[in-house]
Design an enzyme around this catalytic site. Structure first.
Site, mmCIF file in Angstrom:
data_model
loop_
_atom_site.group_PDB
_atom_site.id
_atom_site.type_symbol
_atom_site.label_atom_id
_atom_site.label_comp_id
_atom_site.label_asym_id
_atom_site.label_seq_id
_atom_site.Cartn_x
_atom_site.Cartn_y
_atom_site.Cartn_z
ATOM 1 N N SER A 97 -82.774 -49.398 -22.504
ATOM 2 C CA SER A 97 -83.719 -48.298 -22.700
ATOM 3 C C SER A 97 -84.941 -48.844 -23.432
ATOM 4 O O SER A 97 -84.819 -49.351 -24.548
ATOM 5 C CB SER A 97 -83.072 -47.177 -23.520
ATOM 6 O OG SER A 97 -81.966 -46.640 -22.836
ATOM 7 N N ASP A 124 -85.370 -46.774 -18.236
ATOM 8 C CA ASP A 124 -84.246 -47.711 -18.187
ATOM 9 C C ASP A 124 -84.620 -48.907 -17.322
ATOM 10 O O ASP A 124 -85.076 -48.748 -16.190
ATOM 11 C CB ASP A 124 -82.999 -47.030 -17.621
ATOM 12 C CG ASP A 124 -82.430 -45.994 -18.573
ATOM 13 O OD1 ASP A 124 -82.455 -46.256 -19.791
ATOM 14 O OD2 ASP A 124 -81.970 -44.937 -18.111
ATOM 15 N N ASP A 137 -83.621 -35.977 -47.512
ATOM 16 C CA ASP A 137 -83.097 -35.467 -48.780
ATOM 17 C C ASP A 137 -83.715 -34.106 -49.079
ATOM 18 O O ASP A 137 -84.905 -34.002 -49.348
ATOM 19 C CB ASP A 137 -83.412 -36.466 -49.893
ATOM 20 C CG ASP A 137 -82.891 -36.014 -51.249
ATOM 21 O OD1 ASP A 137 -82.204 -34.966 -51.308
ATOM 22 O OD2 ASP A 137 -83.176 -36.702 -52.248
ATOM 23 N N TYR A 160 -75.943 -34.650 -26.200
ATOM 24 C CA TYR A 160 -75.662 -35.640 -27.232
ATOM 25 C C TYR A 160 -75.446 -34.926 -28.558
ATOM 26 O O TYR A 160 -76.118 -33.932 -28.852
ATOM 27 C CB TYR A 160 -76.807 -36.642 -27.354
ATOM 28 C CG TYR A 160 -76.744 -37.736 -26.320
ATOM 29 C CD1 TYR A 160 -76.241 -38.988 -26.652
ATOM 30 C CD2 TYR A 160 -77.160 -37.520 -25.013
ATOM 31 C CE1 TYR A 160 -76.162 -39.999 -25.706
ATOM 32 C CE2 TYR A 160 -77.087 -38.513 -24.058
ATOM 33 C CZ TYR A 160 -76.588 -39.753 -24.413
ATOM 34 O OH TYR A 160 -76.504 -40.739 -23.470
ATOM 35 N N LEU A 202 -77.273 -50.619 -22.992
ATOM 36 C CA LEU A 202 -77.498 -50.742 -24.433
ATOM 37 C C LEU A 202 -78.493 -49.688 -24.883
ATOM 38 O O LEU A 202 -79.522 -49.481 -24.234
ATOM 39 C CB LEU A 202 -78.056 -52.125 -24.780
ATOM 40 C CG LEU A 202 -77.139 -53.331 -24.615
ATOM 41 C CD1 LEU A 202 -77.926 -54.614 -24.866
ATOM 42 C CD2 LEU A 202 -75.974 -53.244 -25.597
ATOM 43 N N HIS A 206 -80.185 -33.886 -23.913
ATOM 44 C CA HIS A 206 -81.053 -35.062 -23.824
ATOM 45 C C HIS A 206 -82.281 -34.764 -22.967
ATOM 46 O O HIS A 206 -83.302 -35.449 -23.059
ATOM 47 C CB HIS A 206 -80.261 -36.225 -23.237
ATOM 48 C CG HIS A 206 -80.799 -37.581 -23.571
ATOM 49 N ND1 HIS A 206 -82.134 -37.843 -23.775
ATOM 50 C CD2 HIS A 206 -80.169 -38.779 -23.735
ATOM 51 C CE1 HIS A 206 -82.306 -39.123 -24.036
ATOM 52 N NE2 HIS A 206 -81.128 -39.710 -24.023
#
EC number: 2.3.1.248
Length: 451
Positions: free
Chosen positions: A294, A316, A391, A47, A378, A169
Site C-alpha cells: 500500500s 496497491d 490524551d 476495520y 504489507l 474502509h
C-alpha cells in the site's frame, strides 16, 4: 460466555447502552459520492481497533470517559458529518453512495463494563481477535445500507477503559482514521474544534476507464501451499527489536550500494517477511507469489491533497516473483523491487491508469479468482491514531490493537508500533501475522533467526 484470560476471574463484558449520537448542529440532508479508491470493492470491509487507556494516576470522582467521548462525538460529527450517514452500493453502477443529514442518521455509541482489571488482560497485548471483539462495536457491511462508523467505551474495574472503533474502509484510510480519532480526543479534552478541518472532495480521485484496456486483477491463481486450504489458522504478534533492524539494514547495504537512497524499516523487514512466508508455506517453487504494497499518493495528485482530506489516498502496488526467485534473491534484490514499485506509484500517469483500472474492476464486478496461497500484502499501521496527542485526561493510549476481518488477515501482515509499556522496544516494530498453524512454526523459526 465467560472467557478466562490471565486471571482466575472469567471475563464478562456487559453492554449496557447503545444510542445513536447525532451531530451537535443541523446538517442539511444530502447524498455524497465517493472516490474510485473508496469504491474499490476490496475497501468495503470493516476495520476495527481497540485503544487501551490506563486508569488515571490520581483518584477522580468524575471518572466518566464515556460522557466526555459521547459529547465529543456529537461535536465531531458537526465537522465529520458524513460519518453519521448511511452507505449503500447501488445496483445500477456498483458505486457507493452516502446519505447523510436531515433528522435521521447518527453514530452507534455503546457503553459497556468489564468485571476485571486491564492488567489481567495485559492491556490487550497478544490478545486473540475473538476476545478483542468484546470491546468493539458491532458493525457489518449490508447490501441494504449500513452505518460506516461506530464506537464503544468499555470501562474496567481498575478505572481504565478501552475505546473500541469500527469503520468502513470505504470512508477513509489509516491516515484519515488517525485524524478522526485524534480530533475526537481533542474535542473530549476541551478543544473547540479539530486541529485539521476535514475536507470531502472525493471527486479529485475519480478515474476514467479506457475501453480498449482490459482490467488487471491482482493475485489471480498464485503458487499453491500444501497447508492450504485449512480451518486451523493462528495469529501471532512478532516482535522485532531495533538492534535486529539495524543489523539487517547494515547487511543489506553491504549487498548493494543504494547510494544516497535511504532503506527503510518497512522495505527491509518487508523483504525478510516475504522470504520467511514463502518458506513457511512451502509454496510451489515454480508458482508465482505476489507481494502487495500500500503506497500513499497524497502528494502525487496535482495539486496535492489537503491535510484535511480523509478519504482513501493510497494505491496497491504488486511485485510478482516465482517462489524460487523469492528464496534465491537477496534482501537487497527484493528491496530494489519494492523501491521500484513505490517509484511507479508516485508517477502521475501511473496513478491515472490505476484509477481507470479500478473503475473497470468495479463496473465488471471482478474479484480475485483461483488460489490466493501466494498472495502476501504489507500494510503499515505504525501511525494509526498517532497524528497528535490522544490524551484527554487519561494519558496516551498504552496500546492500540487492530482487529481486521479474518479473510483479510490471512493475506496481510501489519506493521505495528510496540506497546508504550515496552520501554526496551523503542525503535522496534511488531508484526501481526496470520498463518496456518503448521506454517507458523516454521515462520517463527525464521523470525527468531533474525534476532
Amino acid at each position: 460466555m465467560p472467557i478466562h484470560i490471565g486471571s482466575s476471574i472469567p471475563l464478562m463484558v456487559e453492554k449496557m447502552l447503545t444510542e445513536m449520537v447525532k451531530p451537535s448542529k443541523h446538517i442539511p440532508q444530502q447524498t455524497l459520492n465517493l472516490s474510485t479508491l473508496d469504491n474499490d470493492p476490496y475497501n468495503e470491509v470493516i476495520y476495527k481497533a481497540c485503544y487501551v487507556f490506563k486508569a488515571k494516576n490520581v483518584a477522580d470522582d468524575d471518572n466518566r470517559p464515556e460522557a466526555l467521548l459521547r459529547e465529543a462525538l456529537s461535536d465531531l460529527l458537526g465537522y465529520y458529518y458524513p460519518l453519521s450517514g448511511s452507505l449503500k452500493r447501488q445496483e445500477s453502477d456498483r458505486k457507493l453512495q452516502l446519505s447523510c443529514g436531515g433528522d435521521g442518521g447518527g453514530v452507534p455509541f455503546t457503553v459497556a463494563t468489564a468485571n476485571v482489571e486491564l492488567s489481567s488482560l495485559k492491556n490487550l497485548e497478544n490478545i486473540d481477535s475473538d476476545t478483542a471483539l468484546n470491546f468493539l462495536p458491532v458493525l457489518h457491511v449490508d447490501i441494504d445500507g449500513y452505518r460506516p462508523f461506530a464506537l464503544q467505551v468499555t470501562k474496567f474495574e481498575c478505572g481504565g477503559f478501552i475505546l473500541g472503533m469500527a469503520m468502513s474502509h470505504a470512508m477513509c484510510d489509516g491516515y484519515g482514521e488517525g485524524h478522526i480519532m485524534c480530533a475526537l480526543t481533542d474535542l473530549a479534552g476541551g478543544k473547540k474544534k479539530p486541529m485539521v478541518t476535514p475536507i470531502w472532495e472525493r471527486e479529485r480521485l475519480v478515474g476514467k476507464p479506457e475501453d480498449d484496456q482490459p482490467p488487471f486483477v491482482p493475485g489471480d491463481d498464485t503458487a499453491a501451499s500444501p497447508y492450504l486450504p485449512t480451518d486451523d489458522w493462528v495469529t501471532e504478534k512478532i516482535t522485532i527489536r531495533a538492534d535486529s533492524i539495524r543489523r539487517l539494514k547494515e547487511a543489506t547495504l553491504k549487498e548493494y550500494d543504494f547510494s544516497n537512497e535511504t532503506i527503510t524499516t518497512f522495505e527491509v523487514i518487508g523483504a525478510y517477511l516475504w522470504k520467511s512466508r514463502v518458506k513457511a508455506l512451502n509454496l510451489d517453487r515454480d508458482g508465482v507469489t505476489v507481494l502487495g504494497l500500500s503506497v500513499g499518493i497524497r502528494n502525487v495528485v496535482d495539486p496535492p491533497l489537503p491535510d484535511g482530506y480523509y478519504g482513501n489516498a493510497y494505491i496497491d502496488m504488486y511485485v510478482p516473483l516465482t517462489a524460487r526467485e523469492v528464496e534465491e534473491f537477496t534482501i537487497s534484490d527484493i528491496v530494489k523491487l519494492i523501491k521500484e514499485a513505490k517509484r511507479n506509484a508516485h508517477d502521475k500517469d501511473y496513478l491515472q491508469e490505476e484509477l481507470a483500472n479500478t473503475e473497470k474492476i468495479i463496473k465488471m464486478n471482478l474479484t480475485i479468482k483461483g488460489k490466493k496461497d501466494g498472495l502476501f500484502c504489507l500494510t503499515d499501521w505504525r501511525n494509526i491514531g498517532i497524528f497528535g496527542s490522544m490524551d484527554f485526561g487519561w494519558d496516551e493510549p498504552v496500546n492500540i490493537v487492530p482487529v481486521v476481518p479474518s479473510e483479510t488477515a490471512r493475506t496481510v501482515n501489519m506493521f505495528m508500533r510496540p506497546s508504550r509499556l515496552e520501554s526496551d522496544m523503542v525503535g522496534g516494530v511488531q508484526i501481526v501475522v496470520t498463518l496456518p498453524r503448521i506454517a507458523m512454526v516454521k515462520f517463527k523459526e525464521e523470525m527468531e533467526a533474525l534476532e
